[in-house]
Design a protein around this motif. Structure first.
Motif, PDB file in Angstrom:
ATOM      1  N   GLY A 147      39.259  35.057  30.785  1.00  0.00           N
ATOM      2  CA  GLY A 147      38.615  33.787  31.142  1.00  0.00           C
ATOM      3  C   GLY A 147      39.581  32.982  31.983  1.00  0.00           C
ATOM      4  N   ASP A 148      40.472  33.700  32.616  1.00  0.00           N
ATOM      5  CA  ASP A 148      41.488  33.036  33.424  1.00  0.00           C
ATOM      6  C   ASP A 148      41.247  33.276  34.918  1.00  0.00           C
ATOM      7  OD1 ASP A 148      43.719  32.095  34.620  1.00  0.00           O
ATOM      8  OD2 ASP A 148      45.010  32.624  32.949  1.00  0.00           O
ATOM      9  N   PRO A 149      40.861  32.228  35.630  1.00  0.00           N
ATOM     10  CA  PRO A 149      40.585  32.350  37.066  1.00  0.00           C
ATOM     11  C   PRO A 149      41.864  32.639  37.843  1.00  0.00           C
ATOM     12  CG  PRO A 149      40.505  30.030  36.407  1.00  0.00           C
ATOM     13  CD  PRO A 149      40.689  30.839  35.153  1.00  0.00           C
ATOM     14  N   GLU A 150      42.990  32.371  37.232  1.00  0.00           N
ATOM     15  CA  GLU A 150      44.260  32.602  37.920  1.00  0.00           C
ATOM     16  C   GLU A 150      44.782  34.000  37.657  1.00  0.00           C
ATOM     17  OE1 GLU A 150      45.907  30.272  39.989  1.00  0.00           O
ATOM     18  OE2 GLU A 150      43.815  29.689  39.888  1.00  0.00           O
ATOM     19  N   LEU A 151      44.067  34.709  36.815  1.00  0.00           N
ATOM     20  CA  LEU A 151      44.505  36.058  36.485  1.00  0.00           C
ATOM     21  C   LEU A 151      44.218  37.029  37.627  1.00  0.00           C
ATOM     22  CD1 LEU A 151      45.619  37.798  34.125  1.00  0.00           C
ATOM     23  CD2 LEU A 151      43.253  38.437  33.718  1.00  0.00           C
ATOM     24  N   PRO A 152      45.261  37.646  38.164  1.00  0.00           N
ATOM     25  CA  PRO A 152      45.117  38.590  39.295  1.00  0.00           C
ATOM     26  C   PRO A 152      44.529  39.920  38.861  1.00  0.00           C
ATOM     27  CG  PRO A 152      47.417  38.486  38.611  1.00  0.00           C
ATOM     28  CD  PRO A 152      46.664  37.516  37.732  1.00  0.00           C
ATOM     29  N   TRP A 153      43.427  39.887  38.194  1.00  0.00           N
ATOM     30  CA  TRP A 153      42.768  41.111  37.712  1.00  0.00           C
ATOM     31  C   TRP A 153      42.419  42.036  38.872  1.00  0.00           C
ATOM     32  CZ3 TRP A 153      38.016  42.022  39.792  1.00  0.00           C
ATOM     33  CH2 TRP A 153      37.382  40.939  40.408  1.00  0.00           C
ATOM     34  N   HIS A 154      42.253  41.488  40.039  1.00  0.00           N
ATOM     35  CA  HIS A 154      41.879  42.308  41.202  1.00  0.00           C
ATOM     36  C   HIS A 154      43.005  43.248  41.596  1.00  0.00           C
ATOM     37  CE1 HIS A 154      43.707  38.570  42.769  1.00  0.00           C
ATOM     38  NE2 HIS A 154      44.318  39.412  43.559  1.00  0.00           N
ATOM     39  N   ARG A 155      44.207  43.012  41.055  1.00  0.00           N
ATOM     40  CA  ARG A 155      45.331  43.898  41.379  1.00  0.00           C
ATOM     41  C   ARG A 155      45.352  45.081  40.448  1.00  0.00           C
ATOM     42  NH1 ARG A 155      49.332  38.908  41.658  1.00  0.00           N
ATOM     43  NH2 ARG A 155      48.403  37.932  43.451  1.00  0.00           N
ATOM     44  N   VAL A 156      44.419  45.127  39.548  1.00  0.00           N
ATOM     45  CA  VAL A 156      44.375  46.240  38.596  1.00  0.00           C
ATOM     46  C   VAL A 156      43.291  47.240  38.994  1.00  0.00           C
ATOM     47  CG1 VAL A 156      44.239  46.829  36.177  1.00  0.00           C
ATOM     48  CG2 VAL A 156      45.017  44.548  36.850  1.00  0.00           C
ATOM     49  N   LEU A 157      43.706  48.486  39.183  1.00  0.00           N
ATOM     50  CA  LEU A 157      42.771  49.527  39.612  1.00  0.00           C
ATOM     51  C   LEU A 157      42.894  50.727  38.695  1.00  0.00           C
ATOM     52  CD1 LEU A 157      44.260  49.367  43.129  1.00  0.00           C
ATOM     53  CD2 LEU A 157      42.299  48.024  42.413  1.00  0.00           C
ATOM     54  N   ARG A 158      42.105  51.729  38.979  1.00  0.00           N
ATOM     55  CA  ARG A 158      42.190  52.953  38.184  1.00  0.00           C
ATOM     56  C   ARG A 158      43.429  53.722  38.598  1.00  0.00           C
ATOM     57  NH1 ARG A 158      36.340  55.332  37.242  1.00  0.00           N
ATOM     58  NH2 ARG A 158      37.391  57.198  37.926  1.00  0.00           N
ATOM     59  N   ALA A 159      43.764  54.723  37.814  1.00  0.00           N
ATOM     60  CA  ALA A 159      44.966  55.512  38.065  1.00  0.00           C
ATOM     61  C   ALA A 159      44.871  56.249  39.391  1.00  0.00           C
ATOM     62  CB  ALA A 159      45.164  56.493  36.926  1.00  0.00           C
ATOM     63  N   ASP A 160      43.651  56.510  39.832  1.00  0.00           N
ATOM     64  CA  ASP A 160      43.445  57.231  41.090  1.00  0.00           C
ATOM     65  C   ASP A 160      43.607  56.296  42.277  1.00  0.00           C
ATOM     66  OD1 ASP A 160      41.813  58.000  38.791  1.00  0.00           O
ATOM     67  OD2 ASP A 160      41.429  59.777  39.947  1.00  0.00           O
ATOM     68  N   GLY A 161      43.745  55.017  42.011  1.00  0.00           N
ATOM     69  CA  GLY A 161      43.858  54.045  43.090  1.00  0.00           C
ATOM     70  C   GLY A 161      42.484  53.602  43.553  1.00  0.00           C
ATOM     71  N   ARG A 162      41.500  53.846  42.703  1.00  0.00           N
ATOM     72  CA  ARG A 162      40.138  53.489  43.090  1.00  0.00           C
ATOM     73  C   ARG A 162      39.675  52.261  42.347  1.00  0.00           C
ATOM     74  NH1 ARG A 162      36.543  58.725  44.386  1.00  0.00           N
ATOM     75  NH2 ARG A 162      36.558  58.268  46.578  1.00  0.00           N
TER      76      ARG A 162
END
Length: 117
Positions: free
Chosen positions: A53-68
């Motif tokens: 619930g954190d808008p400042e959380l850079p969740w977009h930098r988290v991807l799958r192990a394959d880089g997808r």
DNA sequence: GCGCTGACGCGAT
DNA sequence: CATCGCGCCAGCG
């Protein structure tokens, strides 16, 4: 105070690991979980990001192990993540995230040159 | 109390 | 390089 539930503790650690990801860099769910002290809990990391619930959380930098991108192509989350990554200088192609530095050394290139250095 | 699903990972084919 | 299957834990019906 309320008893510190292990689940909440793990969640807190995962969020911290995600926040520790520098701009322009990406990490895998398993990588984040491992940094959080939870090896093998990649799924838990995903769960946490899904319920964050954190808008400042850079969740977009988290991807799958394959880089997808973890989201299905065409999904709202997919587009947002892709766009955010590009905004940080990350090369995204066909739902696949590629680092700008072009080292073909997979071992070193996968998720950041200074990730484990 | 039980079974299914899920923003996953990795080895095998 | 793409696809399949199994293992993992946690939330939900």
């Amino acid at each position: 105070m309320a008893a510190t539930s292990s689940s909440d503790e793990s969640t807190r650690r995962i969020l911290a690991a995600v926040r520790a990801i520098p701009p322009g860099q990406v990490a895998g769910y398993g990588e984040v979980a491992h940094r959080a002290g939870l090896p093998g809990r990649a799924r838990l990391a995903a769960r946490v990001l899904a319920g964050n619930g954190d808008p400042e959380l850079p969740w977009h930098r988290v991807l799958r192990a394959d880089g997808r991108i973890a989201f299905p192509e065409g999904s709202a989350g997919y587009r947002e993540q892709c766009q955010r990554l590009r905004a940080e200088g990350v090369r995204v192609e066909g739902g696949r995230v590629k680092r700008q530095r072009g080292p073909r050394d997979l071992d070193e290139a996968v998720w950041g040159p200074d990730s484990g250095a």
